[in-house]
Each structure stands twice: as structure tokens, then as C-alpha cells.
Design a protein around this motif. Structure first.
Motif, short mmCIF file in Angstrom:
data_model
loop_
_atom_site.label_atom_id
_atom_site.label_comp_id
_atom_site.label_asym_id
_atom_site.label_seq_id
_atom_site.Cartn_x
_atom_site.Cartn_y
_atom_site.Cartn_z
N THR A 28 1.31 -9.13 -1.64
CA THR A 28 0.85 -10.38 -2.43
C THR A 28 -0.11 -10.02 -3.64
N GLY A 29 0.11 -8.47 -3.05
CA GLY A 29 -1.27 -7.98 -4.58
C GLY A 29 -1.48 -6.95 -4.41
N PHE A 30 -2.87 -5.78 -4.85
CA PHE A 30 -3.79 -5.11 -4.73
C PHE A 30 -5.03 -5.49 -5.00
N LEU A 31 -5.83 -4.45 -3.87
CA LEU A 31 -6.89 -4.82 -3.37
C LEU A 31 -8.04 -3.77 -3.64
N VAL A 32 -8.37 -2.93 -3.92
CA VAL A 32 -9.59 -1.93 -4.07
C VAL A 32 -11.12 -2.61 -3.88
N ALA A 33 -12.31 -1.81 -3.18
CA ALA A 33 -13.17 -1.75 -2.88
C ALA A 33 -13.63 -2.03 -4.15
N PRO A 34 -14.92 -3.13 -4.83
CA PRO A 34 -15.94 -2.87 -5.98
C PRO A 34 -16.41 -2.28 -5.90
N ASN A 35 -16.74 -1.75 -7.42
CA ASN A 35 -17.34 -0.41 -7.92
C ASN A 35 -16.86 0.64 -7.89
N GLU A 36 -16.03 0.70 -7.36
CA GLU A 36 -15.01 1.96 -6.67
C GLU A 36 -14.15 2.35 -8.49
N VAL A 37 -14.51 2.41 -9.49
CA VAL A 37 -13.74 2.45 -10.43
C VAL A 37 -11.93 3.76 -9.91
N ASP A 38 -12.72 4.78 -9.64
CA ASP A 38 -11.50 6.08 -10.04
C ASP A 38 -10.42 4.91 -8.38
N ALA A 39 -10.72 4.73 -7.34
CA ALA A 39 -9.51 3.54 -6.48
C ALA A 39 -9.38 2.44 -8.00
N LEU A 40 -9.50 2.21 -8.97
CA LEU A 40 -9.31 1.56 -8.98
C LEU A 40 -7.91 1.47 -10.20
N ARG A 41 -8.42 2.68 -10.72
CA ARG A 41 -7.86 3.69 -11.41
C ARG A 41 -6.28 3.92 -10.82
N GLU A 42 -6.46 4.59 -9.82
CA GLU A 42 -5.58 4.78 -8.77
C GLU A 42 -4.80 4.38 -8.35
N ARG A 43 -5.15 2.98 -7.95
CA ARG A 43 -4.24 1.82 -7.70
C ARG A 43 -3.59 1.09 -8.52
N ILE A 44 -4.01 0.82 -9.69
CA ILE A 44 -3.25 0.34 -11.06
C ILE A 44 -1.72 1.63 -11.25
N ILE A 45 -2.04 3.08 -11.38
CA ILE A 45 -1.16 3.59 -11.75
C ILE A 45 -0.14 3.42 -10.27
N SER A 46 -0.31 3.70 -9.13
CA SER A 46 0.68 3.50 -8.07
C SER A 46 1.05 2.41 -7.94
N ALA A 47 0.50 0.92 -8.35
CA ALA A 47 1.05 0.15 -8.42
C ALA A 47 2.40 0.30 -9.26
N TRP A 48 1.91 0.54 -11.01
CA TRP A 48 3.13 0.30 -11.50
C TRP A 48 4.52 1.76 -10.88
N SER A 49 4.10 2.10 -10.03
CA SER A 49 5.50 3.40 -9.95
C SER A 49 5.73 2.73 -8.69
N ASP A 50 5.53 1.72 -8.04
CA ASP A 50 5.45 1.08 -6.51
C ASP A 50 6.97 0.94 -6.60
N PRO A 51 8.01 1.07 -5.83
CA PRO A 51 9.11 0.69 -5.87
C PRO A 51 9.18 -1.02 -4.99
N ARG A 52 8.35 -1.55 -4.75
CA ARG A 52 7.83 -3.13 -4.16
C ARG A 52 7.35 -4.25 -5.33
N LEU A 53 6.85 -2.87 -6.90
CA LEU A 53 6.15 -4.05 -7.79
C LEU A 53 6.83 -5.53 -7.62
N ARG A 54 8.05 -5.20 -8.31
CA ARG A 54 8.77 -6.84 -8.21
C ARG A 54 8.24 -7.87 -6.91
#
Length: 80
Positions: free
Chosen positions: A15-41
Motif C-alpha cells: 500500500t506504499g513504500f517505506l524507507v528508514a528515517p534520515n536515509e536520503v540515499d535509500a529514499l532516492r533509490e526507493r523513488i526511482i524504483s517505485a517509478w519503474s515498478d510494474p505494480r505501481l498502479r
């Protein structure tokens, strides 16, 4: 953010995507991977449906019922 109680509302990659607090690199990677995730919709739709659980039409009624129950219980156990 994981660890900030959002995991009580969001199931990661369901129902969404989570990353650990203050993990800027993890957040960046999660955002990038979310856009290409075939299950995003699908995940977005699941998030929308989950959010309906918190709609005022539902939560206000439940809260009022709870208050009525508490008040009724308090009134019935009050000394006379």
C-alpha cells in the motif's frame, strides 16, 4: 518513513513504500524504483482503498459510538 509509525498504516510494497528515517540515499533509490515498478498502479489503488478506512464517514461514526459506550458505562457505574 519506517520507524515513524507509518508502518502501522502502510504495508511496504503493498500500500506504499517505506524507507528508514534520515536515509536520503535509500529514499532516492526507493523513488526511482517505485517509478519503474510494474505494480505501481496496483499499489496506488491499494493505498487509495486503505485510505478509505480513515474517511470521516467511517471514523467519526466509530468515534462517536466509542464515546457513547464510554459515557454509558460511566453513567451505569456511577454511585447513586
Amino acid at each position: 518513513n519506517a520507524g515513524a509509525s507509518f508502518e502501522e498504516l502502510i504495508a511496504d510494497e503493498e500500500t506504499g513504500f517505506l524507507v528508514a528515517p534520515n536515509e536520503v540515499d535509500a529514499l532516492r533509490e526507493r523513488i526511482i524504483s517505485a517509478w519503474s515498478d510494474p505494480r505501481l498502479r496496483e499499489i496506488g489503488e491499494a493505498a487509495r482503498l486503505k485510505s478509505l478506512e480513515f474517511a470521516p464517514e467511517k471514523t467519526v461514526t466509530q468515534l462517536l459510538d466509542y464515546y457513547r459506550e464510554v459515557l454509558s458505562s460511566a453513567n451505569s457505574s456511577a454511585p447513586r
